[in-house]
Design an enzyme around this catalytic site. Structure first.
Site, PDB file in Angstrom:
ATOM      1  N   GLU A 150      48.063 105.306   2.994  1.00  0.00           N
ATOM      2  CA  GLU A 150      47.662 103.929   3.335  1.00  0.00           C
ATOM      3  C   GLU A 150      47.923 103.548   4.795  1.00  0.00           C
ATOM      4  OE1 GLU A 150      49.386 101.420   0.296  1.00  0.00           O
ATOM      5  OE2 GLU A 150      48.478 102.587  -1.303  1.00  0.00           O
ATOM      6  N   GLU A 255      44.397 107.863  -7.928  1.00  0.00           N
ATOM      7  CA  GLU A 255      45.145 106.793  -8.611  1.00  0.00           C
ATOM      8  C   GLU A 255      44.179 105.997  -9.477  1.00  0.00           C
ATOM      9  OE1 GLU A 255      47.650 104.505  -5.928  1.00  0.00           O
ATOM     10  OE2 GLU A 255      48.209 106.286  -4.786  1.00  0.00           O
TER      11      GLU A 255
END
Ligand code: 9MR
Length: 365
Positions: A150, A255
């Site tokens: 991220e 995810e």
């Protein structure tokens, strides 16, 4: 007597054609890609035998949901807590499951002392020690690492994290360089959410090219896949698979969960730092998932798996973010205390319609 034998025959037929005969996820996709799940502490410690059985039967890969994040594994400058990560490695070896370690460098879930480091040299020392110590310990024991997680903003620019502020933009190259040195036998990935979206995708592509141009190894990219069942960005996902794999790297969905609850915002994010207050209408299914919504979700999962199969060889792993609906982070994010249903198994570990639809993509592609 006749009635009884009809009943027995019916039950036997159901047993043969029903769930008992359905292949598990790992069996069904064994020639296509790894099938993973995010594993939590209770599951690593096999506290719940039913969960342990289900994971062992269904999954060929696990990603630790929290226990390898800096705040847990490296709680003090010179203090490492390897206990749970060691247990995870032993658990995975025993069950013939690959571990994707998550993660080395992330701005979130950093231990407090890291935020208090205020000079660049000390942060660089922390960064080097952190990556080198942890990645070398697990080299050859875990299959892969999410080296950086991220690092991008929605517009594709670099997030203004403590790492960018103190180490400058090349911290990403440096993270992969250190990981490559410490873990020569481990695959190295960049992982983020919304990188299927055009602007953020372009930022991720530029980042990967920059790492490659520096002569540093990056083996793959993880598109997280926190989407909503009624709004999966299929065209962007397909374009992303093509564009990322054109860089010569693996593409993974790392995810995956398809939430079914209303979004408090009009954008999509998986930024754990952003939360919202509860209000009327935001928790519509506390008593169970309506069939009409289960159908939408099952179709969305099947559409996705058909796309993943179209690109098998380029797509190498699909990981669900949790085992069952009850454990999902989406029950508490972005609004706390809701009842969400984002995964393939329900709160009693029973396969949902989405599960059978996913398996069916192999039987009727
Ligand atoms: O699922 C994780 C949850 O248990 C943690 O409280 C949360 C804290 O930051 O992190 C969740 O996992 C995140 C993952 O590590 C990175 N991508 C977004 C995931 C969902 O927030």
């Amino acid at each position: 007597m006749i009635q009884r034998s009809i009943l027995v025959t019916t039950l036997l037929t159901a047993a043969l054609t029903g769930p008992a005969q359905t292949p598990t996820l790992r069996e069904a996709f064994k020639d296509d890609f790894l099938i993973g799940m995010a594993i939590n502490t209770r599951q690593i410690e096999e506290k719940d035998p039913a969960a342990a059985r289900l994971i062992q039967q269904q999954f060929s890969a696990v990603t630790p949901e929290n226990i390898m994040k800096a705040e847990i594994i490296h709680p003090g400058w010179d203090v490492y807590n390897f206990d749970l990560a060691d247990k995870l490695v032993a658990y995975a070896q025993k069950n013939n499951i690959k571990v994707n370690a998550h993660n080395l460098i992330w701005h979130s879930q950093l231990p407090g002392y890291v935020h208090r480091i205020n000079n660049a040299d000390s942060l660089r020392t922390w960064f080097t020690n952190h990556i080198t110590t942890i990645a070398s310990r697990y080299d050859g024991k875990v299959y892969s690492w999410d080296v950086v997680n991220e690092a991008l903003n929605e517009d594709g620019t670099l997030r203004n994290s403590v790492f960018l502020q103190k180490l400058g933009p090349d911290y990403l190259i440096e993270a992969f360089r250190l990981a490559q040195k410490a873990a020569p036998h481990t695959k190295l990935y960049y992982n983020d959410y919304n990188i299927e979206q055009p602007k953020k995708r372009a930022g991720a592509i530029a980042l990967i090219k920059k790492i490659q141009a520096a002569g540093v190894r990056v083996d793959g990219v993880g598109i997280q896949g926190h989407w909503r069942a009624n709004n999966v960005p299929m065209a962007d996902i397909e374009a992303s698979i093509r564009e990322f794999s054109a860089l010569g790297i693996e593409v993974m969905f790392t995810e995956l969960d398809l939430g079914v609850l209303p979004n408090p915002w009009d954008n999509t994010t998986a930024d754990v730092g952003q939360t919202a207050a509860n209000r009327a209408g935001m928790n519509p299914y506390p008593g169970g998932l309506p069939d009409s919504v289960a159908d939408i979700q099952a179709k969305a999962y099947a559409d996705l798996f058909r796309l993943f199969l179209k690109y098998k060889g380029k797509v190498t792993r699909i990981t669900f973010w949790g085992l069952d609906d009850g454990m999902s982070w989406l029950n508490d994010w972005p609004i706390r205390g809701r009842t969400n249903y984002p995964l393939l198994f329900d709160r009693n570990y029973q396969p949902k319609k989405a599960y059978f639809n996913v398996i069916a993509t192999k039987q009727q592609p």
